[in-house]
Design an enzyme around this catalytic site. Sequence first.
Site, PDB file in Angstrom:
ATOM      1  N   ASP A 120      -9.151  16.926  29.586  1.00  0.00           N
ATOM      2  CA  ASP A 120     -10.570  17.051  29.915  1.00  0.00           C
ATOM      3  C   ASP A 120     -11.142  15.660  30.164  1.00  0.00           C
ATOM      4  OD1 ASP A 120     -13.480  18.027  29.642  1.00  0.00           O
ATOM      5  OD2 ASP A 120     -12.356  19.851  29.199  1.00  0.00           O
ATOM      6  N   HIS A 148     -18.232  16.687  27.699  1.00  0.00           N
ATOM      7  CA  HIS A 148     -17.603  17.989  27.957  1.00  0.00           C
ATOM      8  C   HIS A 148     -16.339  18.186  27.123  1.00  0.00           C
ATOM      9  CE1 HIS A 148     -15.252  20.964  30.317  1.00  0.00           C
ATOM     10  NE2 HIS A 148     -16.433  21.482  30.601  1.00  0.00           N
ATOM     11  N   SER A 334     -15.698  27.036  30.623  1.00  0.00           N
ATOM     12  CA  SER A 334     -15.140  25.891  29.886  1.00  0.00           C
ATOM     13  C   SER A 334     -15.244  26.113  28.388  1.00  0.00           C
ATOM     14  CB  SER A 334     -15.888  24.612  30.247  1.00  0.00           C
ATOM     15  OG  SER A 334     -15.432  24.065  31.448  1.00  0.00           O
TER      16      SER A 334
END
Length: 599
Positions: A120, A148, A334
């Site tokens: 990621d 994120h 996600s």
Amino acid sequence: MSTAVIHASGEEVQPYAIPGRYIVVLKHGHRPADVLARHGVKAHHVFGHALNGFAGEISADQLETLSRDPRVELIEPELELFATAQTLSTGIKRIGANLSPLAKIDGLDERVNADIAILDTGIAPHPDLNIFTNVSFIAGQPTDGNGHGTHVAGIAAAIDNLVGVVGVAPGARLWAIKVMDNTGAGTTGTVIQGIDFVTQNAGQIEVANLSFGGIGYSSALRLAISNSVAKGVVFVVAAGNDSRDVYGPDGLQNTADDSIPAAYPEVMTVSALYDLDGVPSSDDRLASFSNYSRNVVAGNPVTSPGAAIDLAAPGVNIASTYLNGGYATMSGTSMAAPHAAGAAALYIAGHSRATNAAGVYAIRQALINSAQPQSAWGSASTQDPDVNHEGLVYVANFAPSYNSPPAVVITAPGTGATFPSGSATTFTGTATDAESGNCSASLTWTSSLDGQIGTGPTFSKALSVGNHIISASVTDSGGKIGTATITITVASAPQPTKTLSVVSLATDKTIYVNHNVAYITATVTDGTNPVSGGAAHMDLVTAKGSLVSSDTTTDANGIARFQYTVNSNRGTGTYSVKVTASKAGYTSGSRTTTFTVTR
């Protein structure tokens, strides 16, 4: 030999291809350094585990010559991918993680024994995360500057410590693998670099989470994932946030409108559930942004009611870890994917990890089979946009596997026993198991020298000469293996004793005078046949008692020959001669004779 070159005549244009940047996959046995040097290409990344090849800036001329190089398997453009968080959670409750005896969510820091790789934007240092390894494939960006990846990591494995949030697999070891930059963007090249690292460490990493996606097709990315899956790594990926079929509008897999890597059959693809209260209720439905699946390719390695979607998981208003030791709420597939990644880690911690692709697919199928069907979600309509209704990942019933291995006992022979060569040895053993009962009939016996030597509770066999480690093993219905071992020796058979005989010992004359040469001949046999190559030793004692010795070897006729020059100073009278013959494997033999010296 052929080389796939992207943008060749008749091929689809990839809308997210990065101009001038390509991934080159080489055939087995060829070194990337050699090809790079031959074509003058400077690589951004060199792959050596999931793929054999490189990624880099490649000019049109270089692309042309590379396409004709027989060492090249394929060339494709590097594609831009994006983190799929959509907007700024109850997810743990909704999937039953708080009820799982494996997760043990009770405020005590009892960490799940599993390793999850988060590919990621990286994972920022956080007191609520057990970051085991940190590696970045984005130049100049060593850790998460986006948030994120840190958020994804917390959903999967935030520590159960009464602080902040808790993950599905609390405290699991996190491998922070930065393949997206701080804007949330990456490329197929950087992602393959991360997968290469995962594959290199597949002996430790059980699960890899990929909460990102793009549009297009990439044979290199799929091949890298496939090769990593073959090492036993479960890949969990976000379905994507585009309200579209993962195979694209054309419904065909492996075309330029695919959502990747969600469209690959080698991965566990996860859609997003809209749920705001953490329990089955009327608000439960698939998130409007979530991608879906109208069909699935033939030969898909798992069977899911969601077709190419394995599972759904909570993906709206999910609270998790964030930058600067803080917390944030985010939405998207996600956020759904790490719920399933944590579930896979829980399952592995309670059972066992995969070591090959078949094991990976068995774990995926187990999670699909344990999912909560949409009919039990509590809403009148789950608003699934297709007829393929994937279930919600559910871990409340995940429990440790208490299946113990069978108890195996070798009752005969006893360890340390010795047996003569050529004789049959009888082996006897028993195997009992709590789940399978008496499984002695399934025992398999092996020798460290002779391989498999028998099956069942008893058998007899003659083994080769040497020291043997004997193992008896059996596998029960739960896949657990029980084994017992002993050591035995098979000795060489004793050789029959043979005796050398000096059947004749003679001199060429019986009487000698000073300066004569006495020629002495001994014939050696084994009682029947002449013995060649035997050692013959002569001791000659003169009339005055002096000792003269000499050595030789018997010839092909078993004859040993000696010479002695007579010296009357050693006395006149009787001289005695003794010849002794010896050879390995024989008992020595000898004979004596005499001759006379007169002056």
